[in-house]
Design a protein around this motif. Structure first.
Motif, PDB file in Angstrom:
ATOM      1  N   ARG A 164      34.973  -4.836  61.602  1.00 27.64           N
ATOM      2  CA  ARG A 164      35.528  -4.758  62.949  1.00 27.64           C
ATOM      3  C   ARG A 164      37.028  -4.477  62.924  1.00 27.64           C
ATOM      4  O   ARG A 164      37.570  -3.838  63.831  1.00 27.64           O
ATOM      5  CB  ARG A 164      35.253  -6.060  63.696  1.00 27.64           C
ATOM      6  CG  ARG A 164      33.868  -6.156  64.295  1.00 27.64           C
ATOM      7  CD  ARG A 164      33.715  -5.180  65.418  1.00 27.64           C
ATOM      8  NE  ARG A 164      32.411  -5.249  66.076  1.00 27.64           N
ATOM      9  CZ  ARG A 164      32.006  -4.400  67.003  1.00 27.64           C
ATOM     10  NH1 ARG A 164      32.794  -3.396  67.359  1.00 27.64           N
ATOM     11  NH2 ARG A 164      30.824  -4.525  67.560  1.00 27.64           N
ATOM     12  N   ALA A 165      37.699  -4.949  61.881  1.00 22.39           N
ATOM     13  CA  ALA A 165      39.139  -4.740  61.757  1.00 22.39           C
ATOM     14  C   ALA A 165      39.475  -3.410  61.095  1.00 22.39           C
ATOM     15  O   ALA A 165      40.650  -3.122  60.845  1.00 22.39           O
ATOM     16  CB  ALA A 165      39.761  -5.886  60.968  1.00 22.39           C
ATOM     17  N   SER A 166      38.448  -2.595  60.781  1.00 21.27           N
ATOM     18  CA  SER A 166      38.622  -1.291  60.116  1.00 21.27           C
ATOM     19  C   SER A 166      39.292  -1.428  58.749  1.00 21.27           C
ATOM     20  O   SER A 166      40.024  -0.528  58.305  1.00 21.27           O
ATOM     21  CB  SER A 166      39.434  -0.339  61.009  1.00 21.27           C
ATOM     22  OG  SER A 166      38.771  -0.103  62.229  1.00 21.27           O
ATOM     23  N   ALA A 167      39.060  -2.536  58.067  1.00 19.96           N
ATOM     24  CA  ALA A 167      39.584  -2.704  56.715  1.00 19.96           C
ATOM     25  C   ALA A 167      38.842  -1.760  55.773  1.00 19.96           C
ATOM     26  O   ALA A 167      37.620  -1.600  55.894  1.00 19.96           O
ATOM     27  CB  ALA A 167      39.418  -4.147  56.251  1.00 19.96           C
ATOM     28  N   ILE A 277      42.341  -9.311  55.572  1.00 21.65           N
ATOM     29  CA  ILE A 277      41.564 -10.377  54.960  1.00 21.65           C
ATOM     30  C   ILE A 277      40.739 -11.054  56.049  1.00 21.65           C
ATOM     31  O   ILE A 277      41.041 -10.950  57.244  1.00 21.65           O
ATOM     32  CB  ILE A 277      42.440 -11.431  54.237  1.00 21.65           C
ATOM     33  CG1 ILE A 277      43.347 -12.168  55.227  1.00 21.65           C
ATOM     34  CG2 ILE A 277      43.246 -10.803  53.121  1.00 21.65           C
ATOM     35  CD1 ILE A 277      44.065 -13.378  54.610  1.00 21.65           C
ATOM     36  N   ALA A 278      39.685 -11.730  55.637  1.00 24.12           N
ATOM     37  CA  ALA A 278      38.877 -12.540  56.541  1.00 24.12           C
ATOM     38  C   ALA A 278      38.617 -13.865  55.827  1.00 24.12           C
ATOM     39  O   ALA A 278      38.469 -13.903  54.598  1.00 24.12           O
ATOM     40  CB  ALA A 278      37.565 -11.842  56.882  1.00 24.12           C
ATOM     41  N   VAL A 279      38.599 -14.941  56.599  1.00 29.20           N
ATOM     42  CA  VAL A 279      38.548 -16.276  56.016  1.00 29.20           C
ATOM     43  C   VAL A 279      37.426 -17.097  56.656  1.00 29.20           C
ATOM     44  O   VAL A 279      37.249 -17.054  57.881  1.00 29.20           O
ATOM     45  CB  VAL A 279      39.909 -16.996  56.213  1.00 29.20           C
ATOM     46  CG1 VAL A 279      39.794 -18.477  55.898  1.00 29.20           C
ATOM     47  CG2 VAL A 279      40.974 -16.347  55.347  1.00 29.20           C
ATOM     48  N   ALA A 280      36.683 -17.820  55.815  1.00 28.70           N
ATOM     49  CA  ALA A 280      35.669 -18.749  56.302  1.00 28.70           C
ATOM     50  C   ALA A 280      36.020 -20.157  55.851  1.00 28.70           C
ATOM     51  O   ALA A 280      36.417 -20.366  54.704  1.00 28.70           O
ATOM     52  CB  ALA A 280      34.298 -18.364  55.772  1.00 28.70           C
TER      53      ALA A 280
END
Length: 285
Positions: A164-167, A277-280
């Motif tokens: 979704r962030a186009s990374a 980055i994405a964080v859980a």
């Protein structure tokens, strides 16, 4: 050690290394070192200029073109972290040893400094874009009741947020904890490094692939509150890291009969793309 305490024992020529964490977060495959060549000393900062995207408009040959002003912004990569080691070996101790441990001690000290930098880079997750998080410190994902939960409830949502962030999809990674690794090992969709037939296992912490990401395991994964653990996914362009070993010196101490070694490590890191980055936040209990 004084002469009075000298003991006529023989030291082994084999040295027992301390147990070590795999250095994961600060390795080149997870961060970029684009600005490393621009630092020389502690306290320096590198201003990183960012340029916005231009607008794209319909062309009409009867209308004059409109030229936009270039909008620039920037962030500073500050080399504000410093660590040192310094140790000595008395001549009496050296006389008893079958091998001089100074080189091994220097190697171990350098590792400890790198481990500190690795933990520092791991904690840059706090700058993640709010839209790129799964769960929170107050409400972590904590329902790991089936073998598919780690994949479905952590990896897939992290991948979706990066999409979704186009990374960029190239070079994507996810750093997990030993507890999450134990869950993934029960899922047939996880391709283990020892079964993949690739040489990726040469990378620190690399254990396999899943959900389009290289999966790495680290004991330096942040633990912000209680049992909450932080799982980070991303691509190398999101974090920049620079370091230098400014000094490594061997010297003879003037006021005692001993050799000494000391070293100074300076470094800095910056999350330059918070959507990269994405964080859980998870509670594996």
């Amino acid at each position: 050690m004084s002469v009075a305490n000298f003991k006529p024992e023989i030291w082994s020529a084999l040295l027992l290394d301390a147990l070590r964490n795999a250095l994961v977060y600060a390795q080149p495959q997870l961060v970029n070192s684009d600005y490393e060549g621009e630092i020389q000393n502690f306290g320096q900062s590198v201003h990183i200029t960012t340029i916005g995207d231009p607008a794209v408009s319909d062309y009409d040959p009867n209308i004059d073109l409109n030229y936009e002003e270039i909008e620039t912004a920037g962030v500073d990569l500050i080399i504000d972290r410093k660590k040192f080691f310094a140790f000595k070996l008395d001549d009496v101790d050296k006389a008893q040893a079958r091998v001089n441990p100074m080189t091994k001690m220097a190697t171990n000290s350098a590792y400890k400094m790198r481990d500190a930098a690795d933990s520092y880079v791991a904690n840059l997750y706090t700058g993640v874009a709010s839209s790129n998080t799964v769960g929170s410190t107050g409400a972590p994902v904590n329902t790991f009741t089936t073998p598919t939960d780690a994949y479905n409830k952590i990896l897939i949502p992290l991948r979706t947020r990066l999409n979704r962030a186009s990374a960029p999809s190239e070079g994507r990674y996810c750093v997990i904890t030993p507890e999450l690794e134990a869950s993934l090992l029960q899922d047939d969709r996880f391709v283990r490094a020892d079964a993949s037939g690739t040489t990726e296992g040469l990378r620190n912490g690399y254990i396999g692939r899943a959900a389009g990401m290289d999966i790495l395991m680290s004991n330096n994964a942040p633990n912000p509150t209680g049992d909450t653990q932080v799982i980070q996914a991303g691509y190398p362009g999101a974090i920049t890291y620079a370091d230098q070993i400014l000094e490594t010196e061997a010297l003879r101490l003037p006021n005692t009969f001993a050799d000494a070694v000391r070293g100074l490590h300076v470094y800095g890191a910056k999350l330059v793309r918070p959507t990269g980055i994405a964080v859980a936040f998870i509670d594996p209990a």
